[in-house]
Motif scaffolding. Structure first.
Motif, short mmCIF file in Angstrom:
data_model
loop_
_atom_site.label_atom_id
_atom_site.label_comp_id
_atom_site.label_asym_id
_atom_site.label_seq_id
_atom_site.Cartn_x
_atom_site.Cartn_y
_atom_site.Cartn_z
N UNK A 2 0.82 -1.22 0.00
CA UNK A 2 0.00 0.00 0.00
C UNK A 2 0.86 1.27 0.00
N UNK A 3 0.31 2.32 -0.60
CA UNK A 3 0.97 3.63 -0.61
C UNK A 3 0.26 4.53 0.39
N UNK A 4 1.03 5.05 1.34
CA UNK A 4 0.50 5.99 2.33
C UNK A 4 1.07 7.37 2.06
N UNK A 30 -6.59 7.45 7.34
CA UNK A 30 -6.15 6.37 8.23
C UNK A 30 -6.13 6.86 9.68
N UNK A 31 -5.64 8.09 9.89
CA UNK A 31 -5.59 8.64 11.24
C UNK A 31 -4.46 9.62 11.40
N UNK A 61 -2.50 10.78 8.06
CA UNK A 61 -2.07 9.74 7.14
C UNK A 61 -3.27 9.29 6.31
N UNK A 62 -3.02 9.17 5.01
CA UNK A 62 -4.03 8.68 4.08
C UNK A 62 -3.49 7.48 3.33
N UNK A 97 6.37 6.95 9.73
CA UNK A 97 5.52 7.77 10.58
C UNK A 97 4.83 6.85 11.58
N UNK A 98 4.57 7.39 12.77
CA UNK A 98 3.98 6.58 13.82
C UNK A 98 2.53 7.01 14.06
N UNK A 99 1.62 6.08 13.81
CA UNK A 99 0.20 6.33 14.03
C UNK A 99 -0.11 6.37 15.53
N UNK A 100 -1.23 6.97 15.89
CA UNK A 100 -1.62 7.02 17.31
C UNK A 100 -1.72 5.64 17.94
N UNK A 101 -2.05 4.64 17.14
CA UNK A 101 -2.16 3.26 17.63
C UNK A 101 -0.80 2.69 18.00
N UNK A 102 0.28 3.35 17.58
CA UNK A 102 1.62 2.84 17.81
C UNK A 102 2.21 2.16 16.59
#
Length: 137
Positions: A2-4, A30-31, A61-62, A97-102
């Motif tokens: 996937x491309x973010x 995504x968040x 993030x998308x 990059x680090x999402x809120x979920x970790x």
């Protein structure tokens, strides 16, 4: 694979930018996430520069569909010469990059490519919060 895309300025989800209408069907939110960077006020938009000094920038993030088409449109908006994502005021590179979920994802990021020493540092990690506080002053 996937491309973010990680965005921290005028391409943020809650920033009103007409250009996003051209690509909104290809962006799945995504968040929020953060990246090690310093943020600078460039006038009508911000610029982020990679940093390992513990500084962070918060953004969105998308997940991209039709990534080539979307990135071509966004590269033009960011002033990147066609087919040259490594040249211009901004450069597009992949980074963690680090999402809120970790969870960490590898996302495209538009980095400021010029020397920021003459630019105003943004102490806020979040450009949208900075704009709110700037307009109050």
């Amino acid at each position: 694979m996937p491309d973010y895309l990680f965005v921290y300025g005028t391409l943020r989800r809650d920033y009103d930018l007409k250009l996003k209408n051209r690509v909104s069907g290809n962006l799945q939110y995504v968040g929020q996430a953060k990246v090690g960077a310093a943020l600078y006020d460039l006038g009508r938009y911000p610029g982020a520069v990679r940093s390992r000094k513990g500084e962070e920038v918060i953004g969105d993030v998308f997940l991209l569909s039709e990534a080539d088409r979307v990135l071509r449109i966004l590269d033009k908006y960011e002033g990147i010469p066609e087919g040259r994502p490594d040249q211009g005021e901004f450069v597009r590179k992949k980074g963690k990059v680090k999402l809120r979920s970790g969870k960490e994802v590898n996302a495209w990021i538009y980095w400021y490519n010029l020397d920021p020493k003459e630019r105003q540092p943004i102490k806020y990690k979040n450009y949208l919060n900075y704009l709110k506080n700037k307009s109050i002053r």
